[in-house]
Scaffold this motif. Sequence first.
Motif, PDB file in Angstrom:
ATOM      1  N   MET A 692      -9.851   7.815  24.734  1.00 16.80           N
ATOM      2  CA  MET A 692      -9.956   8.545  23.468  1.00 16.80           C
ATOM      3  C   MET A 692      -9.308   9.922  23.545  1.00 16.80           C
ATOM      4  O   MET A 692      -9.307  10.664  22.561  1.00 16.80           O
ATOM      5  N   GLY A 693      -8.777  10.277  24.718  1.00 15.20           N
ATOM      6  CA  GLY A 693      -8.175  11.597  24.879  1.00 15.20           C
ATOM      7  C   GLY A 693      -9.185  12.716  24.952  1.00 15.20           C
ATOM      8  O   GLY A 693      -8.882  13.859  24.603  1.00 15.20           O
ATOM      9  N   ARG A 694     -10.393  12.400  25.413  1.00 11.26           N
ATOM     10  CA  ARG A 694     -11.449  13.419  25.496  1.00 11.26           C
ATOM     11  C   ARG A 694     -11.886  13.640  26.943  1.00 11.26           C
ATOM     12  O   ARG A 694     -13.060  13.644  27.273  1.00 11.26           O
ATOM     13  N   THR A 695     -10.895  13.830  27.813  1.00 14.71           N
ATOM     14  CA  THR A 695     -11.233  14.118  29.207  1.00 14.71           C
ATOM     15  C   THR A 695     -11.893  15.483  29.359  1.00 14.71           C
ATOM     16  O   THR A 695     -12.445  15.785  30.419  1.00 14.71           O
ATOM     17  N   ASP A 696     -11.834  16.303  28.293  1.00 14.86           N
ATOM     18  CA  ASP A 696     -12.533  17.594  28.340  1.00 14.86           C
ATOM     19  C   ASP A 696     -14.044  17.419  28.399  1.00 14.86           C
ATOM     20  O   ASP A 696     -14.777  18.385  28.660  1.00 14.86           O
ATOM     21  N   LEU A 697     -14.518  16.201  28.170  1.00 14.57           N
ATOM     22  CA  LEU A 697     -15.962  15.948  28.216  1.00 14.57           C
ATOM     23  C   LEU A 697     -16.391  15.350  29.547  1.00 14.57           C
ATOM     24  O   LEU A 697     -17.550  14.968  29.711  1.00 14.57           O
ATOM     25  N   ILE A 698     -15.470  15.285  30.516  1.00 17.14           N
ATOM     26  CA  ILE A 698     -15.783  14.749  31.835  1.00 17.14           C
ATOM     27  C   ILE A 698     -15.792  15.901  32.830  1.00 17.14           C
ATOM     28  O   ILE A 698     -14.790  16.602  32.982  1.00 17.14           O
ATOM     29  N   GLY A 699     -16.904  16.107  33.491  1.00 15.99           N
ATOM     30  CA  GLY A 699     -16.977  17.184  34.463  1.00 15.99           C
ATOM     31  C   GLY A 699     -18.403  17.573  34.779  1.00 15.99           C
ATOM     32  O   GLY A 699     -19.359  16.993  34.243  1.00 15.99           O
ATOM     33  N   PRO A 700     -18.597  18.578  35.626  1.00 15.55           N
ATOM     34  CA  PRO A 700     -19.936  18.946  36.109  1.00 15.55           C
ATOM     35  C   PRO A 700     -20.673  19.965  35.252  1.00 15.55           C
ATOM     36  O   PRO A 700     -21.838  20.267  35.510  1.00 15.55           O
ATOM     37  N   GLY A 701     -20.008  20.514  34.236  1.00 19.45           N
ATOM     38  CA  GLY A 701     -20.612  21.593  33.473  1.00 19.45           C
ATOM     39  C   GLY A 701     -21.561  21.125  32.382  1.00 19.45           C
ATOM     40  O   GLY A 701     -21.634  19.945  32.035  1.00 19.45           O
ATOM     41  N   LYS A 702     -22.273  22.091  31.826  1.00 22.18           N
ATOM     42  CA  LYS A 702     -23.218  21.773  30.759  1.00 22.18           C
ATOM     43  C   LYS A 702     -22.510  21.316  29.492  1.00 22.18           C
ATOM     44  O   LYS A 702     -23.096  20.607  28.676  1.00 22.18           O
ATOM     45  N   ARG A 703     -21.264  21.735  29.355  1.00 20.86           N
ATOM     46  CA  ARG A 703     -20.528  21.336  28.146  1.00 20.86           C
ATOM     47  C   ARG A 703     -19.950  19.929  28.261  1.00 20.86           C
ATOM     48  O   ARG A 703     -19.425  19.390  27.290  1.00 20.86           O
ATOM     49  N   HIS A 704     -20.025  19.352  29.452  1.00 23.51           N
ATOM     50  CA  HIS A 704     -19.474  18.017  29.660  1.00 23.51           C
ATOM     51  C   HIS A 704     -20.518  16.952  29.339  1.00 23.51           C
ATOM     52  O   HIS A 704     -21.720  17.169  29.498  1.00 23.51           O
ATOM     53  N   LEU A 705     -20.034  15.792  28.940  1.00 16.32           N
ATOM     54  CA  LEU A 705     -20.938  14.695  28.605  1.00 16.32           C
ATOM     55  C   LEU A 705     -21.327  13.889  29.838  1.00 16.32           C
ATOM     56  O   LEU A 705     -22.497  13.533  30.011  1.00 16.32           O
ATOM     57  N   VAL A 706     -20.342  13.599  30.699  1.00 23.19           N
ATOM     58  CA  VAL A 706     -20.619  12.839  31.931  1.00 23.19           C
ATOM     59  C   VAL A 706     -19.885  13.509  33.085  1.00 23.19           C
ATOM     60  O   VAL A 706     -18.823  14.116  32.892  1.00 23.19           O
ATOM     61  N   PRO A 707     -20.418  13.398  34.310  1.00 20.78           N
ATOM     62  CA  PRO A 707     -19.743  13.993  35.476  1.00 20.78           C
ATOM     63  C   PRO A 707     -18.560  13.152  35.923  1.00 20.78           C
ATOM     64  O   PRO A 707     -18.409  11.986  35.536  1.00 20.78           O
ATOM     65  N   LEU A 708     -17.739  13.747  36.774  1.00 22.45           N
ATOM     66  CA  LEU A 708     -16.565  13.057  37.283  1.00 22.45           C
ATOM     67  C   LEU A 708     -16.930  11.952  38.255  1.00 22.45           C
ATOM     68  O   LEU A 708     -16.262  10.921  38.321  1.00 22.45           O
ATOM     69  N   THR A 709     -17.977  12.173  39.020  1.00 21.96           N
ATOM     70  CA  THR A 709     -18.341  11.228  40.076  1.00 21.96           C
ATOM     71  C   THR A 709     -19.743  10.682  39.861  1.00 21.96           C
ATOM     72  O   THR A 709     -20.536  11.226  39.094  1.00 21.96           O
ATOM     73  N   GLN A 710     -20.043   9.622  40.594  1.00 18.01           N
ATOM     74  CA  GLN A 710     -21.375   9.040  40.587  1.00 18.01           C
ATOM     75  C   GLN A 710     -22.308   9.888  41.450  1.00 18.01           C
ATOM     76  O   GLN A 710     -21.859  10.794  42.153  1.00 18.01           O
TER      77      GLN A 710
END
Length: 768
Positions: A692-710
């Motif tokens: 969907m072009g929303r890689t800005d929502l992947i990461g460790p921060g509070k603003r992210h939806l899911v983290p990069l890793t398990q």
Amino acid sequence: MLTTLTPTAKPLTSYRKYWAHRFGTAPFLPMSRVEMDMLGWDECDIILVTGDAYIDHPSFGMALVGRLLEAQGFRVGIISQPDWHSADDFKRLGKPKLFFGITAGNMDSMVNRYTSDKKIRSDDAYTPHAAADRRPDRAVIVYSQRAREAFPDAPLIIGSIEASLRRIAHYDYWSDKVRRSILPDAKADLLLFGNAERALIELAHRLASGEKISTIRDLRGTAFMVPHGWKPSPEWEEVESLSIDTPGAITPHPDPYAMTPETSPSTKAQKASEGDPKVVQSKHRAGAGDTAISHPVRLVSRSERLAQRLQARAQTAVRLPSYEQVKDDPVLYAHASRTFHLESNPGNARALVQAHGDRASLRDLWLNPPPLPLSTAEMDHVFGLPYARAPHPAYGEARIPAWEMIRFSVNIMRGCFGGCTFCSITEHEGRIIQSRSEESILHEVEQIRDKTPGFTGVVSDLGGPTANMYRMACKTPEIESSCRRLSCVYPGICENLSTSHAPLISLYKKARALPGIKKILISSGLRYDLAVRSPEYVKELVTHHVGGYLKIAPEHIEEGPLSKMMKPGIGSYDRFKQMFEKFSKEAGKEQYLIPYFIAAHPGTTDEDMMNLALWLKKNDFRLDQVQTFLPTPLAIATAMWHTEKNPLRKVTDTSEEVTIVRSGRQRKLHKAFLRYHDPANWPVLREALRAMGRTDLIGPGKRHLVPLTQPGGALAPGEQPHWKKFPEGRNALAPRRTAHGTPGKTLSGKTRRPVSVPRHPLSLRKGS
């Protein structure tokens, strides 16, 4: 048939009792020959077959119907959860003198047995010990076949929500096809739809008086099969639904049985002109010798003209497209669904007709208008019958989850005018609210206190399909009887709807003031867009009737799916939440709202679910189990699912297309968005967000939806780092603003919101 201008109904208590009333009231309706012998019966007048355990309580359909018929003097037996593999179990009480009444139980048998993903459920709440596989698929059809095998000449009546939702040609989610009406499949004599107390009592008395069931064709709320073209009397007219709500350019289906060529337009115009008063008048004026012909003129008053139109409407049947047509044409199916729902108000609904079969077996399904609602006095009578308020003793100490759920609750009303397109309440109970009196409800609370074992002083619910529609109605009966809106509260609350919560506030106060009552909880679904109109009600509710959690159903936050659900915008939820928190704080209580949401509803896009997931995270909600849209027969949302058209508006070949989530992969994704916090869902969410072009929502921060890793810092099995898939590399993780903006701050530092619990569809009275 309906020939009166204003529909009226004979009161339930006005019938002369059948002679068998001398046997008195049974402790429990008998389920065996031994019990019949103890009661002194040599036969049953009526035998009711149900897919549920027999619990003698008014929240269970067979108990309510059975006690109602018993109060009319009939001897009623119950065959509960019979072995359907042979006809033997259907002979246990002998042949009924009047008829078999066949039902699937409080729930549709397919909804009861299968999840929205078509997986078999591991338990059945209406069965002792919650045992599964105690009822067949499509129970009404199977039970009817076995009852017919047992006693071929016994009249067969089908009813319950399963029969109601399948009374016309309908899309069946489990077989993924349009099925014909359940009536010919069950080979029943009559189908009773909706809350059928009126039709059932009159039918029983008329059969007892010697009438043949094949001649009883004038009961509201009934459906039956008749020869093609049958009419109740010569005065009746038939109109095509296509002429009422033309669905645009559709390839015509030629009538292979027509004996004459189709009438040409010129001939049609000529015939139409023959009935035109202006044409007739001109013919008189142009007569032989141009001699004028005088006719007396009579002025017709407006009220008389209205009465004539109402009389004509009461003797008009609307012909829906046939089963064969709707089976093959999605546009016609959506059109038929729209017409069906527009003809659902008992005050103005017309009879419906739908052809079934080929040339050799062509017959019509005839549906009389819906049943007239019960008055408050009649509701009091139905719920005030001498129920044992317990499971039949044959079950011993077996635990029945559905009974445990409602044993300390009271049903105060029925019906719902919300019109949610995914809900079956409208098709079964109708939109008109039928309420009990305060006295009747308070008396039942006292009965629970005095007679129900295990009562601790807490009433678990005073509610119904909706907690706060008690005694709400149109401002005048005339407006109510003429209305054709599908919802009284969407897109906004109707100006003609009285939304006063005063009767409900009074009821709550009196109920919690009863001696021995420690607390009255409200567990039924709350219509919060109505509640915010009465701060006094919200304060009463929050201060005294919430046990820490209150469930409400926003269902979504985005306009796309909400418009297809006919649900209010999230602004109504926000206003209610503010009031809820304010009054909870004033009461010194820590209480939480439990929101329910639907995944994969028609009209929902992946982006809609992503935005909902962001909203959930922003508000610190972590849902436990979630609900995925289940297309139930006859619902408007199901018509959307099947046809990809929107029956809320006029349907044409080029009308609005509805986004549908069909594939298991996409349905899984929509569920995953609701459970964004579950590590098991992170791989599928990461994949979707990248697409969907929303890689800005992947990461460790509070603003992210899911983290990069398990968890533990590892990638999911088989998952590659995203920079190996996407050319933008690691910088894709950098936050960026899009048209959707960046999510707001989480409610860090605040108490974690409670885990949401799933809605289990135990009964209509627990709907939202």
